[in-house]
Scaffold this motif. Sequence first.
Motif: not given
Length: 169
Positions: A150-169
């Motif tokens: 299940l994690q493997q299925k969503y690994v790309e979305q997880k990375i996308e979320i991490e990029h977004l949250t890390n870019s926020l103030p």
Amino acid sequence: MNFEQINLHLDAYKEHDQIIDAAQFLIHSFGLEHENFGGFGFREELSPNSMLLTAEGELGKPQKVMIPKNLFDFDLSLVLNMIAHEMLHVRQKAPGQVIEDKNEREFQAYSEMLFHKIFPQIPEVTDFHKKFFGNKALEYYRRMGEGSALQQKYVEQKIEIEHLTNSLP
């Protein structure tokens, strides 16, 4: 209809204590309807500055979305995202498309609140709420099980979320 007009409609509904009608108006105005939707009901209010909505019903059966009576005391963009989150659960629990795993359902719903891929008509929320929703999505991702299919299925979305949250103030 623009946000100003929608707010005027919502104010009229609130003035007449027609909260469920106001919620119905929103799901119609923003194209959130689904055949598995079993209507709205009321749930207990948490507090004047927090809200909780839930989609309730057996998997594969119509879902009732439970809302607090003070729902429309909050920012409209936030309310719309919260309703869209629950309306995604309505779809996820529909016959023929049931997503069994709660962590997967929540991960998808919180991701939707960030990227609006299923409901592009839903407005963005504040950076504060994006960070909150992103952290919730990542929490449900972790609960899927380290290295699981299940994690493997969503690994790309997880990375996308991490990029977004890390870019926020």
